[in-house]
Design an enzyme around this catalytic site. Structure first.
Site, PDB file in Angstrom:
ATOM      1  N   GLU A  90     -41.769  25.976 -52.251  1.00 16.42           N
ATOM      2  CA  GLU A  90     -40.497  26.703 -52.313  1.00 16.42           C
ATOM      3  C   GLU A  90     -40.707  28.129 -51.794  1.00 16.42           C
ATOM      4  O   GLU A  90     -40.753  29.084 -52.557  1.00 16.42           O
ATOM      5  CB  GLU A  90     -39.944  26.727 -53.741  1.00 16.42           C
ATOM      6  N   GLU A 117     -37.009  26.218 -66.029  1.00 15.77           N
ATOM      7  CA  GLU A 117     -37.803  27.135 -65.213  1.00 15.77           C
ATOM      8  C   GLU A 117     -37.480  28.584 -65.541  1.00 15.77           C
ATOM      9  O   GLU A 117     -36.310  28.987 -65.535  1.00 15.77           O
ATOM     10  CB  GLU A 117     -37.541  26.894 -63.717  1.00 15.77           C
TER      11      GLU A 117
END
Length: 258
Positions: free
Chosen positions: A240, A143
């Site tokens: 998130e 990521e």
């Protein structure tokens, strides 16, 4: 229609962590993700998932010494043994939790350090992780983290993440596409959705720039969800974000999808 997973590290903080599984299930979620499981025995977490009819879809490798500024060890030259121990430990948890994805954290590059050496170390360790995870059908994810959130992380752009995946060249290695970071660094998220289709295996969302519920800010998530449907994205979408207030009160945006 996208499938949404509650992020238990950021949502439902009104209750202790082990009670958030029940809170997520009561809110209508069928899946969860969180940052790190290692504070708890895998068997206990697996039981929480089973009790509440939830699927675990993502967690991270260990971050290292956060107080010392670390955020992953996988890209740190000279720390390969520790990094691979963390990878092996994450695999044990992933198997126990039936989790299909693990985000292997790269790490922060110290000022003045050789970024190419860190990049090579990261690639070597991700290949190790991919080979270890492959027999179990588990994907390795990487990521990009934006500089405002994690300064000097090894890579910050979705295009850098894709270039790494192409060089890693393992069939179970994918990008973890977080639209919050993507908008801060790259913009043009419609192009990212289309041009990188098939190369990302998990998505995360939040408003930009506040990182709250995805019903405000710069990004039109209804547009994004429709685009994901158009390209046939089959993975999960992790929520998130930091709720503006009490978590359940801010879930109106997701109710139609649950």
């Amino acid at each position: 229609m996208p499938k949404f997973a509650a992020n238990l590290s950021m949502m439902f903080n009104e209750v202790p962590f082990l009670e958030r599984f029940e809170a997520a299930a009561k809110a209508g979620f069928k899946a969860v993700e969180f940052l790190f499981p290692y504070e708890y025995p895998a068997e206990l977490l697996a039981e929480k998932l089973k009790q509440n009819g939830l699927k675990q879809v993502l967690f991270n490798t260990a971050p290292g010494d956060v107080a010392a500024g670390e955020w992953g060890l996988t890209a740190l030259p000279g720390r390969e043994r520790e990094a691979r121990e963390d990878i092996d430990r994450a695999l044990e948890y992933a198997i126990a939790l039936g989790c299909p994805n693990v985000h292997v954290m790269a790490g922060v590059v110290p000022e003045g350090a050789d970024r190419l050496a860190h990049r090579k170390t990261f690639i070597d360790n991700i290949r190790y992780a991919a080979d270890r995870f492959a027999p179990h059908g588990i994907k390795v994810l990487i990521e990009a983290l934006s500089p405002p959130i994690k300064p000097n992380y090894l890579f910050s752009s979705q295009h850098q993440a894709l270039a790494l995946i192409e060089e890693i060249n393992k069939p179970n290695a994918f990008v973890q596409l977080d639209f919050f970071h993507a908008q801060l660094v790259d913009g043009n998220v419609t192009n990212i959705i289309q041009s990188m289709a098939g190369r990302y295996a998990h998505i995360q969302i939040a408003s930009v720039p506040e990182r709250h519920e995805p019903d405000s800010g710069e990004l039109d998530y209804n547009w994004i969800f429709n685009k994901l449907d158009e390209i046939g994205y089959q993975g999960w979408v992790g929520c998130e974000y930091k709720p503006r207030g009490e978590t359940a009160a801010g879930l109106g945006w997701v109710k139609p999808y649950l």
